[in-house]
Enzyme design. Structure first.
Site, short mmCIF file in Angstrom:
data_model
loop_
_atom_site.label_atom_id
_atom_site.label_comp_id
_atom_site.label_asym_id
_atom_site.label_seq_id
_atom_site.Cartn_x
_atom_site.Cartn_y
_atom_site.Cartn_z
N ARG A 78 81.97 77.38 139.17
CA ARG A 78 83.38 77.83 138.86
C ARG A 78 83.96 76.84 138.68
NH1 ARG A 78 86.51 82.07 142.08
NH2 ARG A 78 88.03 80.62 142.50
N GLU A 119 96.85 73.54 154.88
CA GLU A 119 95.87 74.49 154.58
C GLU A 119 94.65 73.73 155.62
OE1 GLU A 119 94.60 76.02 150.72
OE2 GLU A 119 97.15 76.84 150.63
N TYR A 130 85.75 88.23 146.49
CA TYR A 130 86.19 87.42 145.34
C TYR A 130 86.84 87.64 144.67
CZ TYR A 130 88.38 83.16 145.23
OH TYR A 130 89.35 81.56 145.14
N ASP A 135 90.13 87.32 141.92
CA ASP A 135 91.51 87.21 141.53
C ASP A 135 93.19 88.18 141.35
OD1 ASP A 135 91.34 84.35 142.17
OD2 ASP A 135 89.72 84.42 139.76
N ARG A 146 94.07 71.20 152.26
CA ARG A 146 94.98 70.85 150.18
C ARG A 146 96.15 70.69 151.26
NH1 ARG A 146 94.12 75.83 145.71
NH2 ARG A 146 95.32 77.03 148.19
N ARG A 196 86.57 83.99 155.72
CA ARG A 196 87.27 82.90 156.23
C ARG A 196 88.67 83.56 156.08
NH1 ARG A 196 84.87 78.94 159.08
NH2 ARG A 196 86.01 76.80 157.23
N ARG A 232 84.58 69.01 131.69
CA ARG A 232 84.84 69.05 130.48
C ARG A 232 84.69 66.99 129.78
NH1 ARG A 232 90.34 71.24 132.17
NH2 ARG A 232 89.75 73.69 131.90
P1 FAD Z 1 95.52 92.14 149.07
O1 FAD Z 1 97.27 91.57 148.76
O2 FAD Z 1 94.80 92.22 150.90
O3 FAD Z 1 96.81 93.50 150.04
C1 FAD Z 1 96.17 94.56 150.62
C2 FAD Z 1 97.29 95.13 151.36
O4 FAD Z 1 96.75 96.10 152.28
C3 FAD Z 1 97.67 94.28 152.42
O5 FAD Z 1 99.63 93.84 152.50
C4 FAD Z 1 97.69 94.54 153.96
O6 FAD Z 1 98.01 94.65 154.75
C5 FAD Z 1 97.87 96.31 153.65
N1 FAD Z 1 96.57 96.60 154.61
C6 FAD Z 1 95.51 96.16 154.85
N2 FAD Z 1 94.94 97.65 156.53
C7 FAD Z 1 96.24 98.21 156.02
C8 FAD Z 1 96.33 99.32 156.99
N3 FAD Z 1 94.91 100.13 157.76
N4 FAD Z 1 96.79 99.90 156.64
C9 FAD Z 1 98.57 100.06 155.96
N5 FAD Z 1 98.28 98.37 155.17
C10 FAD Z 1 96.94 97.52 155.32
N6 FAD Z 1 94.24 85.20 142.92
C11 FAD Z 1 94.55 83.92 142.06
O7 FAD Z 1 94.11 84.85 140.56
N7 FAD Z 1 95.01 83.03 141.76
C12 FAD Z 1 95.09 82.30 142.77
O8 FAD Z 1 95.64 81.15 142.25
C13 FAD Z 1 94.74 82.82 144.03
N8 FAD Z 1 95.17 82.05 145.35
C14 FAD Z 1 94.58 82.62 146.84
C15 FAD Z 1 95.07 82.12 147.28
C16 FAD Z 1 94.27 82.51 149.05
C17 FAD Z 1 94.32 81.21 150.49
C18 FAD Z 1 94.07 83.83 149.12
C19 FAD Z 1 93.83 84.51 149.60
C20 FAD Z 1 93.70 84.65 148.32
C21 FAD Z 1 94.34 84.54 146.37
N9 FAD Z 1 93.99 85.29 145.43
C22 FAD Z 1 94.17 84.26 144.05
C23 FAD Z 1 93.65 85.69 145.38
C24 FAD Z 1 94.91 87.42 145.78
O9 FAD Z 1 95.34 87.14 146.95
C25 FAD Z 1 93.83 88.46 145.43
O10 FAD Z 1 93.34 89.11 144.13
C26 FAD Z 1 94.95 89.55 145.92
O11 FAD Z 1 96.53 89.53 146.30
C27 FAD Z 1 94.12 91.09 146.08
O12 FAD Z 1 95.23 92.27 146.29
P2 FAD Z 1 94.78 93.31 147.02
O13 FAD Z 1 96.35 94.53 146.76
O14 FAD Z 1 93.54 93.52 146.29
O15 FAD Z 1 94.74 92.90 148.68
N1 UDP Z 2 85.95 72.33 145.39
C1 UDP Z 2 85.90 70.94 145.61
N2 UDP Z 2 86.69 70.16 145.19
C2 UDP Z 2 87.84 70.23 145.19
C3 UDP Z 2 88.00 71.17 144.72
C4 UDP Z 2 87.40 72.82 144.85
O1 UDP Z 2 84.12 70.50 146.29
O2 UDP Z 2 89.32 68.97 145.28
C5 UDP Z 2 84.84 73.04 145.25
C6 UDP Z 2 85.39 73.75 147.10
O3 UDP Z 2 83.71 74.42 146.96
C7 UDP Z 2 85.80 75.56 146.14
C8 UDP Z 2 85.17 75.91 145.25
O4 UDP Z 2 85.24 74.39 145.00
O5 UDP Z 2 85.02 76.12 147.21
C9 UDP Z 2 85.74 76.06 143.92
O6 UDP Z 2 86.87 76.10 144.29
P1 UDP Z 2 88.58 76.86 143.13
O7 UDP Z 2 89.74 75.85 143.63
O8 UDP Z 2 88.16 77.23 142.61
O9 UDP Z 2 88.58 77.45 145.21
P2 UDP Z 2 89.49 78.45 145.60
O10 UDP Z 2 90.96 77.86 146.28
O11 UDP Z 2 90.19 79.42 144.45
O12 UDP Z 2 88.49 78.86 146.38
#
Ligand code: FAD
Ligand code: UDP
Length: 376
Positions: free
Chosen positions: A180, A313, A361, A363, A288, A257, A184
């Site tokens: 991912r 985090e 996973y 986005d 981070r 995780r 560059r």
């Molecule tokens: P969720 O947002 O998890 O929504 C599911 C909902 O269902 C929740 O509100 C939950 O409470 C509800 N639910 C579950 N079970 C039940 C139940 N039994 N009854 C009622 N309600 C229930 N994407 C990016 O594009 N850029 C990023 O930088 C990025 N960073 C991320 C960082 C982290 C730490 C995480 C975890 C994800 C990140 N993502 C990022 C991904 C992004 O969060 C998801 O793509 C998106 O939020 C998924 O939406 P969802 O609706 O599938 O799930």
């Molecule tokens: N990664 C790393 N060093 C960094 C940032 C990312 O080795 O400083 C690796 C790590 O294995 C991570 C992967 O690159 O799981 C993807 O990174 P990204 O930031 O896309 O992961 P996210 O935080 O979105 O899960």
């Protein structure tokens, strides 16, 4: 006829975008969520005028114009460009993703040609050794990383961070995780290759509130607390919760995780000068530090607010009761998910969507893209 066309379980991006489209198509929708708020993982809490990404930093990025136009039709997005920096075990800071700035900081090389030569020198012996062993494609993350970018960057910027993030040795992780990350040979610290990126002006709640405007929503409501009732009130269910829970864990539990956040309000206007600083040393327990104001405040605006909020985090193994964040894409979990997916495919009145229901996973942008393609 039942009271609703759709019961939507989960008000995250999948559920909210689905509700938006279904409502516009004249469908009667009810959204329930077990949390006390809507928005799922993109939900932000406002602390001292700063939108704090409560479930981890979220940066919207996409090359899909339809998705970009759709989200911007709900709320305009700002010009935030993700450009994290890494504090390495040698005490120095390096730009990410791996680009000419990083190579200059690491080795003092000034041109793409010098950088390529340095990387080739770094990985040549390793690739040869793999070849001697008859290995034609990298078998794990370590092999992938070293053969892509060389030993120095692997040791200083990848190994410690990755092992903390995934709780496993790099030799036990699949190669694709690291693919991912862009490499560059230009001076460009933009973390993403996508055409569009940004943060909703006013925060993510504007996006999810906009999607859910005019839709009936019940928070603090768990589908499984009264499953029979919820199943009886709608023609169809859109389920965005955990797929294994939907099937009573009959084949076993899928693993995740998760991340523990330590959030602090500080009496200074600018803590680290960037939204994201990765700590790549194995000795530092967190992966981070996020400084939330930098997602939405730029230039002089940063100091206009005398306070700041940071989140450290800590990546940890998931247990019951914790938020399930990242699916674990190893063989055991993939095989288990496959068994649940087969059951889900047979359902006539349930649509499974999103991160938890598809154990994928995702986005944010692909989630929106997927919902835009569904017929509602
Ligand atoms: P969720 O947002 O998890 O929504 C599911 C909902 O269902 C929740 O509100 C939950 O409470 C509800 N639910 C579950 N079970 C039940 C139940 N039994 N009854 C009622 N309600 C229930 N994407 C990016 O594009 N850029 C990023 O930088 C990025 N960073 C991320 C960082 C982290 C730490 C995480 C975890 C994800 C990140 N993502 C990022 C991904 C992004 O969060 C998801 O793509 C998106 O939020 C998924 O939406 P969802 O609706 O599938 O799930
Ligand atoms: N990664 C790393 N060093 C960094 C940032 C990312 O080795 O400083 C690796 C790590 O294995 C991570 C992967 O690159 O799981 C993807 O990174 P990204 O930031 O896309 O992961 P996210 O935080 O979105 O899960």
């Amino acid at each position: 006829m039942r009271e609703y066309d759709y019961l939507i379980v989960g008000s995250g991006l999948f559920g909210a975008a689905f509700a938006y489209r279904a409502k516009r198509a004249g469908k009667r929708c009810l959204v329930i969520d077990k949390r006390s708020h809507t928005g799922g993982n993109v939900y932000c809490e406002n602390i001292e005028g700063i939108n704090v990404h409560k479930y981890g930093a979220h940066i919207f990025h996409t090359s899909d114009e339809e998705v970009w136009n759709f989200v911007n039709s709900i709320v305009p997005f700002n010009r935030y460009t993700n450009s994290p920096v890494a504090l390495a075990p040698d005490g120095r800071m390096y730009n990410l993703p791996f680009n000419m700035n990083t190579f200059y900081q690491m080795w003092g090389v000034k041109t793409p040609e010098e950088a390529r030569a340095k990387i080739d020198e770094q990985r040549a012996g390793f690739i040869e050794e793999l070849r001697r062993q008859g290995v034609t494609a990298p078998r794990n993350l370590e092999e992938q990383a070293v053969s892509l970018i060389g030993r120095d960057i692997y040791e200083k910027l990848i190994k410690g961070y990755t092992e903390k993030q995934w709780g496993r040795a790099c030799t036990e992780l699949p190669p694709f995780i690291i693919r991912r990350l862009p490499v560059r040979f230009v001076f460009d610290n933009n973390y993403f290759n996508d055409k569009f990126q940004g943060i909703p002006v006013g925060g993510y709640n504007r996006l999810t509130d906009g999607l859910l405007e005019g839709v009936e929503v019940k928070t603090d409501t768990d589908f499984f607390a009264d499953r029979k009732y919820w199943e009886s009130i709608a023609e169809k269910i859109v389920f965005t919760g955990k797929i294994d829970e939907f099937y009573d864990y009959r084949f076993g539990k899928l693993e995740y995780r998760t991340v523990r956040f330590e959030t602090e309000l500080l009496d200074i206007s600018n803590y680290q000068g960037n939204a994201v600083v990765n700590h790549t040393s194995r000795e530092v327990p967190y992966t981070r530090i996020i400084e939330h104001k930098h997602f939405e405040m730029f230039g002089a605006e940063v100091d206009e607010n005398p306070k700041t909020v940071i989140s450290r985090e800590y990546s940890t193994e998931w247990r019951d009761g914790m938020e399930p964040f990242y699916p674990v894409n190893d063989q055991r979990n993939e095989a288990l998910y496959e068994r649940y997916r087969e059951l889900a495919e047979r359902e006539k009145n349930v649509i499974f969507g999103g991160r938890l229901a598809e154990y994928k996973y995702y986005d944010m942008a692909p989630i929106i893209g997927k919902v835009l393609k569904l017929s509602v």
